[in-house]
Scaffold this motif. Structure first.
Motif, PDB file in Angstrom:
ATOM      1  N   GLY A 131       0.791  -1.221   0.000  1.00 24.56           N
ATOM      2  CA  GLY A 131       0.000   0.000   0.000  1.00 24.56           C
ATOM      3  C   GLY A 131       0.823   1.270   0.000  1.00 24.56           C
ATOM      4  N   HIS A 132       2.122   1.145   0.250  1.00 26.16           N
ATOM      5  CA  HIS A 132       3.003   2.314   0.316  1.00 26.16           C
ATOM      6  C   HIS A 132       3.897   2.451  -0.916  1.00 26.16           C
ATOM      7  CE1 HIS A 132       1.812   2.815   4.492  1.00 26.16           C
ATOM      8  NE2 HIS A 132       2.046   1.530   4.687  1.00 26.16           N
ATOM      9  N   ARG A 133       3.676   1.628  -1.916  1.00 25.82           N
ATOM     10  CA  ARG A 133       4.495   1.686  -3.119  1.00 25.82           C
ATOM     11  C   ARG A 133       3.819   2.559  -4.173  1.00 25.82           C
ATOM     12  NH1 ARG A 133       6.928  -0.070   0.050  1.00 25.82           N
ATOM     13  NH2 ARG A 133       8.330   1.582  -0.489  1.00 25.82           N
ATOM     14  N   SER A 134       4.616   3.258  -4.969  1.00 21.75           N
ATOM     15  CA  SER A 134       4.106   4.053  -6.087  1.00 21.75           C
ATOM     16  C   SER A 134       5.139   4.044  -7.199  1.00 21.75           C
ATOM     17  CB  SER A 134       3.796   5.491  -5.645  1.00 21.75           C
ATOM     18  OG  SER A 134       4.982   6.144  -5.201  1.00 21.75           O
ATOM     19  N   GLY A 135       4.704   4.321  -8.406  1.00 16.03           N
ATOM     20  CA  GLY A 135       5.621   4.369  -9.536  1.00 16.03           C
ATOM     21  C   GLY A 135       6.126   3.015  -9.978  1.00 16.03           C
ATOM     22  N   ILE A 136       5.428   1.949  -9.595  1.00 15.22           N
ATOM     23  CA  ILE A 136       5.837   0.596  -9.983  1.00 15.22           C
ATOM     24  C   ILE A 136       5.293   0.282 -11.379  1.00 15.22           C
ATOM     25  CG2 ILE A 136       5.653  -1.859  -9.413  1.00 15.22           C
ATOM     26  CD1 ILE A 136       7.335  -0.318  -7.425  1.00 15.22           C
ATOM     27  N   ASP A 137       6.165  -0.181 -12.258  1.00  8.71           N
ATOM     28  CA  ASP A 137       5.735  -0.555 -13.609  1.00  8.71           C
ATOM     29  C   ASP A 137       5.105  -1.944 -13.632  1.00  8.71           C
ATOM     30  OD1 ASP A 137       6.770   1.831 -14.861  1.00  8.71           O
ATOM     31  OD2 ASP A 137       8.779   0.969 -14.644  1.00  8.71           O
ATOM     32  N   ILE A 138       5.764  -2.904 -12.968  1.00  7.35           N
ATOM     33  CA  ILE A 138       5.321  -4.301 -12.995  1.00  7.35           C
ATOM     34  C   ILE A 138       5.294  -4.867 -11.580  1.00  7.35           C
ATOM     35  CG2 ILE A 138       5.798  -6.645 -13.818  1.00  7.35           C
ATOM     36  CD1 ILE A 138       5.148  -4.875 -16.135  1.00  7.35           C
ATOM     37  N   VAL A 139       4.198  -5.521 -11.235  1.00  7.64           N
ATOM     38  CA  VAL A 139       4.154  -6.336 -10.021  1.00  7.64           C
ATOM     39  C   VAL A 139       4.092  -7.794 -10.471  1.00  7.64           C
ATOM     40  CG1 VAL A 139       1.620  -6.123  -9.842  1.00  7.64           C
ATOM     41  CG2 VAL A 139       2.958  -6.811  -7.846  1.00  7.64           C
ATOM     42  N   CYS A 140       4.908  -8.649  -9.849  1.00 16.70           N
ATOM     43  CA  CYS A 140       4.980 -10.045 -10.275  1.00 16.70           C
ATOM     44  C   CYS A 140       5.059 -10.952  -9.051  1.00 16.70           C
ATOM     45  CB  CYS A 140       6.180 -10.286 -11.201  1.00 16.70           C
ATOM     46  SG  CYS A 140       7.799  -9.911 -10.467  1.00 16.70           S
ATOM     47  N   ALA A 141       4.755 -12.210  -9.275  1.00 12.70           N
ATOM     48  CA  ALA A 141       4.846 -13.226  -8.220  1.00 12.70           C
ATOM     49  C   ALA A 141       4.829 -14.580  -8.894  1.00 12.70           C
ATOM     50  CB  ALA A 141       3.692 -13.108  -7.236  1.00 12.70           C
ATOM     51  N   ARG A 142       5.634 -15.488  -8.388  1.00 13.17           N
ATOM     52  CA  ARG A 142       5.723 -16.837  -8.965  1.00 13.17           C
ATOM     53  C   ARG A 142       5.552 -17.874  -7.857  1.00 13.17           C
ATOM     54  NH1 ARG A 142      10.364 -20.401  -9.791  1.00 13.17           N
ATOM     55  NH2 ARG A 142      10.164 -21.682 -11.657  1.00 13.17           N
ATOM     56  N   ALA A 143       4.657 -18.843  -8.111  1.00 11.27           N
ATOM     57  CA  ALA A 143       4.447 -19.964  -7.185  1.00 11.27           C
ATOM     58  C   ALA A 143       4.176 -19.486  -5.771  1.00 11.27           C
ATOM     59  CB  ALA A 143       5.663 -20.898  -7.212  1.00 11.27           C
ATOM     60  N   LEU A 144       3.336 -18.472  -5.652  1.00 11.80           N
ATOM     61  CA  LEU A 144       3.077 -17.871  -4.344  1.00 11.80           C
ATOM     62  C   LEU A 144       1.671 -18.149  -3.837  1.00 11.80           C
ATOM     63  CD1 LEU A 144       3.908 -16.013  -1.989  1.00 11.80           C
ATOM     64  CD2 LEU A 144       3.148 -14.065  -3.392  1.00 11.80           C
ATOM     65  N   ALA A 145       0.656 -17.895  -4.673  1.00 11.11           N
ATOM     66  CA  ALA A 145      -0.732 -18.008  -4.231  1.00 11.11           C
ATOM     67  C   ALA A 145      -1.629 -18.067  -5.459  1.00 11.11           C
ATOM     68  CB  ALA A 145      -1.097 -16.805  -3.361  1.00 11.11           C
ATOM     69  N   PRO A 146      -2.888 -18.486  -5.289  1.00 12.24           N
ATOM     70  CA  PRO A 146      -3.835 -18.450  -6.405  1.00 12.24           C
ATOM     71  C   PRO A 146      -4.021 -17.028  -6.930  1.00 12.24           C
ATOM     72  CG  PRO A 146      -4.683 -19.799  -4.612  1.00 12.24           C
ATOM     73  CD  PRO A 146      -3.466 -19.092  -4.081  1.00 12.24           C
TER      74      PRO A 146
END
Length: 211
Positions: A131-146
Motif C-alpha cells: 500500500g506504500h508503493r508508487s511508480g511501480i511498472d510491474i508487479v509479479c509473483a511466482r508460485a506464491l498463491a492463487p
C-alpha cells in the motif's frame, strides 16, 4: 548442471558475459544456501537454468521497457532477483523484493550484494508493504498463491496503472475462472517459453465485482 542448457539460455536471452558471470554466482549461491535453507524444490536444482533462470528472464521479453518491478513473496529471488541481475545495466532499473522469511531475506541481500543487483529487500508481509508503493511498472509473483489472492494483494497497484505478470502452471485457466468471480480485469494469457503447459497471466486493469 547442464553446460549446454546454460549456454542455450544465455544465448537465447542475449546475456552479456558480465551478466552471465553474475547469474553463475546466483546459481552457486542458490546451491550453497539450499543445503541449509530449502529455497527451491531440491529436484529442480539439476534444471536450474531452465526451471528458474530462463523462466524468470522471459518476463523481461514481455515487458522490455519496464524499469521498476515489485516481486511478491520473493523466496529464492525467482523471478525478482534474477530480473535485477539481468537488468542491472539498464538505466533506472530496480526491483523491490518482498519476503516475510528473515532467512530468505538474508539470502536475497547477500546474493544481491555479491552480484551487484539493484534491489531493495523488504523483510515484511506483502499487505504491509504494497500500500506504500508508487511508480511501480510491474508487479509479479511466482508460485506464491492463487490468482484471486494475488489480485487482492496487488489491488492498490493494479488499479493505478501498474501491470501484473503472474506465471502460472497448467491450472491457469481454472484460476482465471475463480478470479473472475471476485474481480473485473483486463488480462491475456501468454504462453510460457519454458513449459508448454504453463502460461503467464498479464493483468492490465482491475476493479472489484459489484456485489
Amino acid at each position: 548442471m547442464s553446460t549446454d542448457l546454460r549456454s542455450r539460455v544465455l544465448t537465447e536471452h542475449n546475456v552479456s558475459r558480465e551478466t552471465a558471470q553474475a547469474l553463475d554466482l546466483y546459481v552457486a549461491q542458490l546451491t550453497r544456501w539450499q543445503t541449509v535453507k530449502n529455497l527451491v524444490g531440491p529436484a529442480t536444482l539439476a534444471e536450474v537454468w531452465q526451471r528458474h533462470v530462463a523462466d524468470a528472464l522471459q518476463l523481461l521479453t514481455i515487458a522490455p521497457e519496464a524499469r521498476r518491478w515489485l516481486d511478491l513473496g520473493s523466496g529464492a529471488g525467482i523471478p525478482g532477483l534474477i530480473l535485477a541481475i539481468a537488468g542491472r545495466g539498464r538505466s533506472g532499473f530496480h526491483v523491490e523484493l518482498v519476503e516475510s522469511n528473515a532467512r530468505k531475506c538474508a539470502f536475497l541481500s547477500e546474493t544481491a550484494r555479491l552480484t551487484g543487483a539493484p534491489v531493495t529487500v523488504h523483510n515484511a508481509r506483502i499487505e504491509v508493504v504494497i500500500g506504500h508503493r508508487s511508480g511501480i511498472d510491474i508487479v509479479c509473483a511466482r508460485a506464491l498463491a492463487p490468482l484471486t489472492q494475488l489480485l487482492a494483494w496487488s489491488e492498490p497497484l493494479l488499479t493505478s496503472g501498474t501491470v501484473g505478470l503472474f506465471p502460472k502452471g497448467r491450472d491457469a485457466a481454472a484460476e482465471l475462472t475463480e478470479a473472475e468471480d471476485a474481480w473485473t480485469f483486463t488480462r491475456d494469457l501468454i504462453p510460457s517459453r519454458t513449459d508448454s503447459q504453463a502460461r503467464i497471466v498479464r493483468v492490465t486493469s482491475l476493479s472489484r465485482v459489484d456485489p
